[in-house]
Design an enzyme around this catalytic site. Sequence first.
Site, mmCIF file in Angstrom:
data_model
loop_
_atom_site.group_PDB
_atom_site.id
_atom_site.type_symbol
_atom_site.label_atom_id
_atom_site.label_comp_id
_atom_site.label_asym_id
_atom_site.label_seq_id
_atom_site.Cartn_x
_atom_site.Cartn_y
_atom_site.Cartn_z
ATOM 1 N N PRO A 94 1.828 8.153 1.860
ATOM 2 C CA PRO A 94 1.367 9.235 0.996
ATOM 3 C C PRO A 94 0.103 9.933 1.487
ATOM 4 C CG PRO A 94 1.984 7.353 -0.328
ATOM 5 C CD PRO A 94 2.128 6.930 1.106
ATOM 6 N N ASN A 95 0.144 11.238 1.440
ATOM 7 C CA ASN A 95 -0.989 12.133 1.708
ATOM 8 C C ASN A 95 -1.344 12.291 3.183
ATOM 9 O OD1 ASN A 95 -1.585 12.823 -1.077
ATOM 10 N ND2 ASN A 95 -2.174 10.682 -1.290
ATOM 11 N N ARG A 104 -7.105 17.264 3.569
ATOM 12 C CA ARG A 104 -7.715 16.263 2.696
ATOM 13 C C ARG A 104 -9.005 15.718 3.314
ATOM 14 N NH1 ARG A 104 -4.734 10.438 3.471
ATOM 15 N NH2 ARG A 104 -5.925 10.049 1.561
ATOM 16 N N TYR A 113 -11.245 12.061 7.235
ATOM 17 C CA TYR A 113 -10.017 11.956 8.037
ATOM 18 C C TYR A 113 -9.947 12.946 9.198
ATOM 19 C CZ TYR A 113 -8.610 9.101 4.061
ATOM 20 O OH TYR A 113 -8.554 8.130 3.092
ATOM 21 N N ASN A 170 1.012 3.427 8.847
ATOM 22 C CA ASN A 170 -0.182 3.754 8.082
ATOM 23 C C ASN A 170 0.316 4.043 6.659
ATOM 24 O OD1 ASN A 170 -2.387 4.721 6.770
ATOM 25 N ND2 ASN A 170 -3.020 6.122 8.396
ATOM 26 N N ALA A 205 -2.534 4.929 0.693
ATOM 27 C CA ALA A 205 -3.021 4.109 -0.427
ATOM 28 C C ALA A 205 -2.069 2.976 -0.797
ATOM 29 C CB ALA A 205 -3.282 4.996 -1.635
ATOM 30 N N HIS A 208 -3.052 -0.725 -0.452
ATOM 31 C CA HIS A 208 -3.918 -1.494 -1.348
ATOM 32 C C HIS A 208 -3.198 -2.078 -2.555
ATOM 33 C CE1 HIS A 208 -6.713 0.422 1.275
ATOM 34 N NE2 HIS A 208 -6.426 1.622 0.809
ATOM 35 N N ASP A 243 6.812 -6.971 0.707
ATOM 36 C CA ASP A 243 8.081 -7.707 0.733
ATOM 37 C C ASP A 243 9.049 -7.094 1.737
ATOM 38 O OD1 ASP A 243 7.264 -9.515 -1.146
ATOM 39 O OD2 ASP A 243 8.295 -8.565 -2.835
ATOM 40 N N GLU A 254 -0.287 -2.552 11.301
ATOM 41 C CA GLU A 254 -0.897 -1.684 10.296
ATOM 42 C C GLU A 254 -1.992 -0.864 10.974
ATOM 43 O OE1 GLU A 254 -3.152 -4.164 7.645
ATOM 44 O OE2 GLU A 254 -3.666 -2.497 6.301
ATOM 45 N N HIS A 283 -4.984 2.435 10.396
ATOM 46 C CA HIS A 283 -5.695 3.358 9.506
ATOM 47 C C HIS A 283 -6.610 4.243 10.328
ATOM 48 C CE1 HIS A 283 -4.248 1.235 6.011
ATOM 49 N NE2 HIS A 283 -4.515 0.124 6.661
ATOM 50 N N SER A 308 -9.397 5.662 9.030
ATOM 51 C CA SER A 308 -10.772 5.330 8.652
ATOM 52 C C SER A 308 -10.988 3.817 8.724
ATOM 53 C CB SER A 308 -11.054 5.839 7.234
ATOM 54 O OG SER A 308 -10.184 5.220 6.296
ATOM 55 N N ARG A 326 -15.579 1.316 3.357
ATOM 56 C CA ARG A 326 -15.285 2.268 2.279
ATOM 57 C C ARG A 326 -15.314 1.580 0.910
ATOM 58 N NH1 ARG A 326 -10.592 6.178 3.521
ATOM 59 N NH2 ARG A 326 -11.662 7.217 1.784
ATOM 60 N N ARG A 333 -10.444 -0.264 -1.292
ATOM 61 C CA ARG A 333 -9.790 -0.021 0.002
ATOM 62 C C ARG A 333 -9.967 -1.205 0.953
ATOM 63 N NH1 ARG A 333 -8.389 5.496 -0.105
ATOM 64 N NH2 ARG A 333 -9.855 6.659 -1.374
HETATM 65 C C1 DQA Z 1 -5.880 5.477 5.093
HETATM 66 C C2 DQA Z 1 -6.871 4.742 4.184
HETATM 67 C C3 DQA Z 1 -6.321 4.612 2.778
HETATM 68 O O1 DQA Z 1 -7.243 3.923 1.944
HETATM 69 C C4 DQA Z 1 -6.051 5.975 2.186
HETATM 70 O O2 DQA Z 1 -5.477 5.848 0.914
HETATM 71 C C5 DQA Z 1 -5.225 6.825 3.076
HETATM 72 C C6 DQA Z 1 -5.493 6.823 4.513
HETATM 73 C C7 DQA Z 1 -6.484 5.719 6.494
HETATM 74 O O3 DQA Z 1 -5.697 6.048 7.387
HETATM 75 O O4 DQA Z 1 -7.693 5.622 6.698
HETATM 76 O O5 DQA Z 1 -4.374 7.591 2.623
HETATM 77 O O6 DQA Z 1 -4.734 4.683 5.246
#
Ligand code: DQA
Length: 145
Positions: free
Chosen positions: A9-10, A17, A22, A73, A76, A79, A86, A97, A99, A101, A106, A110
């Site tokens: 997401p996002n 954003r 980011y 990635n 959110a 978290h 699962d 995994e 990220h 950031s 943070r 997070r």
């Molecule tokens: C993220 C960190 C997450 O906490 C956040 O919700 C994101 C981006 C990152 O790539 O730093 O959407 O995964």
Amino acid sequence: MNILIINGPNLNFLGIREPEIYGYQTYADLIKYLKKLSRNYKIKVKTYQSNHEGDIIDYIQNKYQKFDAIIINPGALTHYSYALLDCIKSISVPTIEVHLSDLSKRESFRQNSVIAEACVASIMGKHFESYHDAIKFIVRGLKHE
Ligand code: DQA
């Protein structure tokens, strides 16, 4: 070598954003960057992005057998998504995994990744380079430098 790279997401809103966190590069820039890496490392990379938890799980369940490794990635979902945890646990494909950031610096919510225990590595805080490090980790045979 066939790698699936999933963004949650996002992440399609990169560049729009919170650029101070980011960066100003867009999701299209990220895809371009990943395609370039795939050429440099002579690997196949398939990318998928969704804002929907269930769609990501469906995608992994439908396609996982086609891939040697997954880079994810989860945004959110990292978290709180025990469903994604699962899902990753239920497949035998090594999953990394990533990220953009550094979550350790943070907000407290997070700082916990519920999917980390199902992943072979967690790489964060290097913006697009986090994905590069994950690819290097995979092509080295899942070994850190
Ligand atoms: C993220 C960190 C997450 O906490 C956040 O919700 C994101 C981006 C990152 O790539 O730093 O959407 O995964």
